[in-house]
Design an enzyme around this catalytic site. Sequence first.
Site, PDB file in Angstrom:
ATOM      1  N   ARG B  39      76.296  50.988  66.730  1.00 48.35           N
ATOM      2  CA  ARG B  39      75.114  50.220  66.337  1.00 48.35           C
ATOM      3  C   ARG B  39      75.228  49.609  64.954  1.00 48.35           C
ATOM      4  NH1 ARG B  39      71.762  54.417  68.801  1.00 48.35           N
ATOM      5  NH2 ARG B  39      73.762  55.021  69.606  1.00 48.35           N
ATOM      6  N   THR B  40      75.817  50.305  64.002  1.00 45.72           N
ATOM      7  CA  THR B  40      75.890  49.731  62.661  1.00 45.72           C
ATOM      8  C   THR B  40      76.770  48.484  62.660  1.00 45.72           C
ATOM      9  OG1 THR B  40      75.644  51.947  61.750  1.00 45.72           O
ATOM     10  CG2 THR B  40      76.370  50.236  60.248  1.00 45.72           C
ATOM     11  N   LYS B  67      99.262  51.574  59.974  1.00 43.16           N
ATOM     12  CA  LYS B  67     100.684  51.489  59.638  1.00 43.16           C
ATOM     13  C   LYS B  67     100.962  52.119  58.290  1.00 43.16           C
ATOM     14  CE  LYS B  67     100.803  47.271  62.320  1.00 43.16           C
ATOM     15  NZ  LYS B  67     100.608  45.826  62.194  1.00 43.16           N
ATOM     16  N   ARG B  89      82.546  50.613  56.224  1.00 37.75           N
ATOM     17  CA  ARG B  89      82.275  51.983  56.677  1.00 37.75           C
ATOM     18  C   ARG B  89      83.577  52.767  56.500  1.00 37.75           C
ATOM     19  NH1 ARG B  89      79.674  54.688  61.212  1.00 37.75           N
ATOM     20  NH2 ARG B  89      77.816  53.778  60.305  1.00 37.75           N
ATOM     21  N   HIS B 117      74.264  56.296  53.583  1.00 33.86           N
ATOM     22  CA  HIS B 117      74.170  55.277  54.616  1.00 33.86           C
ATOM     23  C   HIS B 117      72.877  54.516  54.345  1.00 33.86           C
ATOM     24  CE1 HIS B 117      74.611  53.080  58.176  1.00 33.86           C
ATOM     25  NE2 HIS B 117      74.654  54.028  59.092  1.00 33.86           N
TER      26      HIS B 117
END
Lengths: 444, 290
Positions: B39-40, B67, B89, B117
Amino acid sequence: MRDRNPQPSSEALALINARLVDPASRLDQRGGVLIRDGLIADFGPYIDAGAAGDAEIVDCAGLVLAPGLIDMMVFAGEPGHEHRETLATASRAASAGGVTTVACMPNTDPVIDDVALVDFILRRARDTALVNVHPMAATTKGLLGEEMTEIGLLREAGAIAFSNGKTSIANAKVMRHALAYAKDFGALIVHHLEDPWLAQDGVMNEGEVATRLGLRGIPAAAETIMLERDIRLVELTGGRYHAAQISCRASLDVIRTAKLMGLPVTCGVSINHLALNENDIGSYRTFFKMKPPLRSEADRRAMVEGVASGDIDVIVSVHDPRGAEGKRRPFAEAADGAVGLETLLGAALGLYHNGHVDLPQLLRVLTANPAGLLGLGSGRLARGAPADLVLIDLDKPWTVEPERLRSKSKNTPFDGARLQGRAMLTIVAGRVVYDYAEGLGLNP
Amino acid sequence: MTLLDLSEQAVTLSRQIDKKRDDLRGRTLINLFFEASTRTQSSFELAGKRLGADVMNMSVGTSSVQKGETLIDTAVTLNAMRPDILVVRHYAAGAVELLAQKVDCSVINAGDGSHEHPTQALLDALTIRRHKGRVEGLIVAICGDILHSRVARSNILLLNALGARVRVVAPSTLLAAGIERLGVEVYTSMREGLADADIVMMLRLQRERMTSSLIPSQREYFHFFGLDYDKLARAKPDALIMHPGPMNRGVEIDSNVADDTRSVIREQVEMGVAVRMAVLQALARHLPNR
């Protein structure tokens, strides 16, 4: 009532002409106890034959009438080791020893780490036991010391406290979480103290005697280090903590300090560590092999002092039945443990007779204190309290004869010992479950 | 205009057929997600597109991070592509802050570890205000895995700033040390913690933590800390039920409670888009070269 396994007796009973001793209320006077519906209806100097009414009268002939003993540490063997002991046989041994309530340990097979097993113990006890039986549930799943059990659900099911059996939770983080989590449910964490690596391969107390016998030793520090760690975790979490058994002076000092700090810390000591020392092992007598090991005479004396001063809260039998298959082996290979339910009172009274502990204090650590720790309504003479009582002849001399013990297993370190004082009458929920005079409950 | 007022306008806009504005026309927004998110990430993407930005999504699975590139090298690389806004995030607390120091563009924290958040707290406040008309004076009980929750920390900060009475409810093992110093009342019993609550905010039990001996089992957790009708009855009759998602039905919340008329869990998602539009709009006004 949830904390009663045996059904209360509907018969009224009047115990008269007794010396009432109740450590909880500091009572010590002549009088009687009137029992109705399994509860103490009334007690005091005015309870005599005239006050008995329709109740059956028992003349106590001036003997001590006290709350029944509460033993916080009994390995019953059921389920999984019924050849050693069952709840039924353990409870018969208890009744003959004046013990009216036992907490049984979770290191059975399977381990009592599930709600269904708590339920099983309570049901079996209700159906087969003469005395009250309360299961302690495992603190960690399978007693492995890795994941805590469902402490909340187990508590709701009737687990009286939480123990990791005869092993320490070595992982400090797991112990921390268990203490913190148990606190939310008001649950008591009972812990065996033994650093697994320091104690590894050890079979008796480390020192001169072990060296002479050529046996590997367990240092007292194995116990004290674990205790000190636990105290720090109690400080961190505020969880209620009970050291199942301490056995040396250093541990007693740690307990004293913790109590001075105001921490919710208590401890127990086994009757063996009050009455015996490492020298009793003699020539490899395996009935004297136990955990923690019997310590030096100086440590034994410290334990007695601890009981007298009140720093040690409870005396336990650590009743641990073992058959010949476990004991008839070379010392290093033999099983740990000793039976103790029937000899607990007699051996403890030794401390009173030789003047080391006064009677109210001795009875307190056997009745009111364990009741308080476990949150039981018994362990005291009070109106409305369960009629769990023991009539004690303080002076009755008797010799411990293993073949006469009611326990299925006969591994007593008091084999042949001449003890002074014993239970003459034991009453649970108003019902006489042991009567010395009648030989009730004697082995056929 | 406050972010919450701006969000209200975004709600109105988002409910129209034509949802487009041009606040961010010509701007580039990169969604940089080092941790999975439904959702974010999607709401930031929609918010950016509704405001006219060019939106690019980058997630760990497709980036050079796998990598072996360090966070800072990734940031410097992306910075060279001249984005205007980075939405980040990351699974490590403080990582977004670190990245922000290394790039020229604006950076929005979309969740960093167990730290913060912020847009979740804003959307929760918006949802509460729309239903209750205010935030001030309300009793908000935040329940569950407080220890690992960035949602809890951001909500504690914001709801306190808006004048709510914030409680946290969790077993001791899922409470963070010193949490009471953050301006919350601490409870270890749902029955006590939910008493007279206006808002019941459930947190996801982070199941990956189950093995670290913090709680014994899911069934015990649900029994004592899962939101069911029995425990909910302790809250005010018109209490709102909230959850930042994704939910574990039957673990921290009873399935029927989650779908109850008092549940605003789906509405929280809608508010998520609106709040993120508001944040981007507010930011757009301060972007350089305007």
